[in-house]
Design a protein around this motif. Structure first.
Motif, PDB file in Angstrom:
ATOM      1  N   SER A  38      22.893 -55.241  16.490  1.00  0.00           N
ATOM      2  CA  SER A  38      23.127 -56.051  15.333  1.00  0.00           C
ATOM      3  C   SER A  38      24.576 -56.938  15.636  1.00  0.00           C
ATOM      4  N   LEU A  39      25.506 -56.246  16.042  1.00  0.00           N
ATOM      5  CA  LEU A  39      26.697 -56.995  16.255  1.00  0.00           C
ATOM      6  C   LEU A  39      26.424 -57.968  17.485  1.00  0.00           C
ATOM      7  N   ARG A  40      25.698 -57.649  18.639  1.00  0.00           N
ATOM      8  CA  ARG A  40      25.554 -58.392  19.592  1.00  0.00           C
ATOM      9  C   ARG A  40      24.694 -59.672  19.156  1.00  0.00           C
ATOM     10  N   SER A  41      23.811 -59.466  18.291  1.00  0.00           N
ATOM     11  CA  SER A  41      22.981 -60.504  17.884  1.00  0.00           C
ATOM     12  C   SER A  41      23.748 -61.512  16.910  1.00  0.00           C
ATOM     13  N   THR A  42      24.524 -61.102  15.888  1.00  0.00           N
ATOM     14  CA  THR A  42      24.992 -61.833  14.779  1.00  0.00           C
ATOM     15  C   THR A  42      26.604 -62.089  15.126  1.00  0.00           C
ATOM     16  N   THR A 105      28.416 -45.856  12.996  1.00  0.00           N
ATOM     17  CA  THR A 105      27.231 -46.087  13.905  1.00  0.00           C
ATOM     18  C   THR A 105      25.868 -45.985  12.814  1.00  0.00           C
ATOM     19  N   ASP A 106      26.224 -45.964  11.553  1.00  0.00           N
ATOM     20  CA  ASP A 106      24.926 -46.232  10.562  1.00  0.00           C
ATOM     21  C   ASP A 106      25.338 -47.596   9.719  1.00  0.00           C
ATOM     22  N   ILE A 107      25.984 -48.615  10.430  1.00  0.00           N
ATOM     23  CA  ILE A 107      25.958 -49.826   9.880  1.00  0.00           C
ATOM     24  C   ILE A 107      25.444 -50.786  10.507  1.00  0.00           C
ATOM     25  N   VAL A 108      24.831 -51.791   9.961  1.00  0.00           N
ATOM     26  CA  VAL A 108      24.315 -52.799  10.847  1.00  0.00           C
ATOM     27  C   VAL A 108      24.923 -54.295  10.004  1.00  0.00           C
ATOM     28  N   ALA A 109      24.906 -55.165  10.891  1.00  0.00           N
ATOM     29  CA  ALA A 109      25.557 -56.369  10.580  1.00  0.00           C
ATOM     30  C   ALA A 109      24.187 -57.409  10.319  1.00  0.00           C
ATOM     31  N   THR A 110      24.419 -58.080   9.326  1.00  0.00           N
ATOM     32  CA  THR A 110      23.279 -59.026   8.840  1.00  0.00           C
ATOM     33  C   THR A 110      23.846 -60.592   9.206  1.00  0.00           C
ATOM     34  N   ARG A 111      25.069 -60.964   9.588  1.00  0.00           N
ATOM     35  CA  ARG A 111      25.684 -62.147   9.831  1.00  0.00           C
ATOM     36  C   ARG A 111      26.956 -61.850  10.575  1.00  0.00           C
ATOM     37  N   ALA A 294      17.648 -54.639   6.888  1.00  0.00           N
ATOM     38  CA  ALA A 294      18.589 -55.035   7.828  1.00  0.00           C
ATOM     39  C   ALA A 294      18.475 -54.920   9.127  1.00  0.00           C
ATOM     40  N   ALA A 295      17.931 -53.493   9.338  1.00  0.00           N
ATOM     41  CA  ALA A 295      17.602 -53.317  10.822  1.00  0.00           C
ATOM     42  C   ALA A 295      16.490 -53.858  11.453  1.00  0.00           C
ATOM     43  N   ARG A 296      15.482 -54.150  10.856  1.00  0.00           N
ATOM     44  CA  ARG A 296      14.129 -54.448  11.600  1.00  0.00           C
ATOM     45  C   ARG A 296      14.502 -55.494  12.444  1.00  0.00           C
ATOM     46  N   PRO A 297      15.076 -56.481  12.406  1.00  0.00           N
ATOM     47  CA  PRO A 297      15.147 -57.754  13.614  1.00  0.00           C
ATOM     48  C   PRO A 297      15.568 -56.746  14.883  1.00  0.00           C
ATOM     49  N   GLY A 301      14.719 -53.553  20.568  1.00  0.00           N
ATOM     50  CA  GLY A 301      15.826 -53.287  21.239  1.00  0.00           C
ATOM     51  C   GLY A 301      16.253 -51.879  21.398  1.00  0.00           C
ATOM     52  N   LEU A 302      15.520 -51.192  20.724  1.00  0.00           N
ATOM     53  CA  LEU A 302      16.011 -49.658  20.722  1.00  0.00           C
ATOM     54  C   LEU A 302      15.408 -48.882  21.944  1.00  0.00           C
ATOM     55  N   ASP A 303      14.128 -49.358  22.572  1.00  0.00           N
ATOM     56  CA  ASP A 303      13.668 -48.743  23.497  1.00  0.00           C
ATOM     57  C   ASP A 303      13.387 -47.282  23.231  1.00  0.00           C
ATOM     58  N   GLU A 304      12.990 -46.955  22.059  1.00  0.00           N
ATOM     59  CA  GLU A 304      12.562 -45.673  21.671  1.00  0.00           C
ATOM     60  C   GLU A 304      11.571 -45.471  20.440  1.00  0.00           C
ATOM     61  N   PRO A 305      10.883 -44.769  20.115  1.00  0.00           N
ATOM     62  CA  PRO A 305       9.815 -44.862  18.872  1.00  0.00           C
ATOM     63  C   PRO A 305      10.606 -44.970  17.730  1.00  0.00           C
TER      64      PRO A 305
END
Length: 365
Positions: A38-42, A105-111, A294-297, A301-305
């Motif tokens: 999320s950080l690399r994307s936003t 590590t349980d936070i995602v960024a949306t922007r 928020a994590a769906r996009p 990229g997880l490369d896991e189930p």
């Protein structure tokens, strides 16, 4: 978001921080990956580093492929879990990173998170506000329980899931590390949460107590606003009705999956009726928490189930039809708000404000 203590250099744009992600739990790497993606994307261009004790080759390959620099744990690291925060931050400062942003590590960024940080000069410490139901908000108890003189009272408790520091904060970080290594704190962690003095509830309570003390009262502090800058999703009502309504068109810049994680769902159908009901409730909550949306996009990229991604329950599928991710969980929020309010009013499972007489003595200042 004005600093609680103004200084002569709180204007202007601060340089971007080095972001550090840390996890020592095997089942925490899913969250770490999502945080990093999320950080690399936003927030493209940020220097994102990860410390993962015992990291295997599979994770190392993933980190390399996704632009995350893997850093070896510092030799001074003797704690585990979130208690490593001051040690990790001091280690990054020692290596020349300045400022440094701890990112749970349980936070995602949306922007882009730089918009939240850049207005504040490096000497301003940036944290977040604790979720609404946090214990003893606006109380000096965290400071007095540490045996320290009160210099200020934070109107909202501090959440250290996001924490930006710079080299000027070394004395505070060193004091924080000393308390987390103290016998009083260590002993408190062995007690059930309702029996822990408020200052020893966890790492962030210690930091809040220190910031309220006379010694560190002049450290300028900004807290990201809950429900506006960060959604503190601790159970359904951690992200409150009012906060969700305000965020109905757009989620906050940060979404925090406090408590049980969506990728670590409880096993359904076990135990008696009460336990099965509690499990169903948590399953529906994990179906609908804004964190998953928020994590769906970033799931590819997880490369896991990703079989934990819901909705997996019938109730979750029904409520997921509500268009706004912030509003889908409202029926659960209303129920959860009622029971939390009743527990607070009756003093059920609340953390005491005061320490036992022996717990407040001999704390590092």
């Amino acid at each position: 978001m004005e600093p609680t203590r103004a200084t002569s250099s709180t204007s202007g744009s601060a340089r971007p921080p080095v972001v550090v992600l840390y996890d020592d739990r095997p089942d925490g790497l899913t969250g770490l990956k999502l945080a990093a993606l999320s950080l690399r994307s936003t927030s493209p261009g940020l220097d994102v580093r990860a410390i993962v004790p015992g990291a295997g080759e599979t994770f190392r390959a993933w980190a390399s492929a996704n632009g995350v620099t893997l850093v070896e744990p510092p030799r001074t690291l003797h704690a585990t879990g979130w208690d490593v925060k001051p040690t990790v931050l001091l280690h990054l400062l020692d290596t020349g990173a300045d400022p440094v942003l701890w990112f749970d590590t349980d936070i995602v960024a949306t922007r882009d998170i730089r918009a939240l940080l850049a207005p504040h000069a490096p000497e301003v410490l940036i944290a977040a506000e604790e979720y609404f139901w946090g214990y003893h908000q606006g109380s000096p108890a965290r400071t007095t329980t540490l045996g320290l003189d009160v210099g200020r009272v934070l109107p909202r408790s501090l959440n250290s899931g996001v924490l930006r520091v710079s080299s000027v904060h070394r004395p505070l970080l060193e004091a924080w590390a000393r308390v987390l290594a103290s016998p009083a704190y260590t002993a408190a962690q062995d007690a059930p949460i309702p029996r822990r003095p408020i200052a020893y509830l966890g790492d962030q309570e210690v930091l809040g107590g220190l910031l309220g003390s006379r010694t560190h009262a002049d450290v300028p502090l900004v807290q990201l606003r809950r429900g506006v800058d960060i959604a503190q999703c601790f159970g359904p009502s951690g992200f409150t009705v009012a906060e969700r309504w305000a965020a109905r068109d757009r989620l906050p810049a940060l979404v925090h999956a406090m408590g049980r994680k969506p990728w670590n769902r409880p096993e359904a159908g076990r135990g008696g009726p009460g336990r099965r009901l509690a499990t169903w409730w948590e399953q529906v909550h994990l179906d609908l928490t804004p964190y998953v949306e928020a994590a769906r996009p970033h799931l590819d990229g997880l490369d896991e189930p990703i079989d934990w991604v819901g909705p997996l329950t019938r109730s979750g599928r029904l409520l997921a039809r509500i268009g706004s991710p912030a509003l889908r969980e409202l029926p659960l929020v209303l129920v959860d708000t009622s029971q939390r309010g009743m527990r607070r009013a009756l003093g059920i499972r609340q953390v005491p404000a005061e320490a036992a007489p022996s717990a407040a003595r001999g704390q590092p200042r």
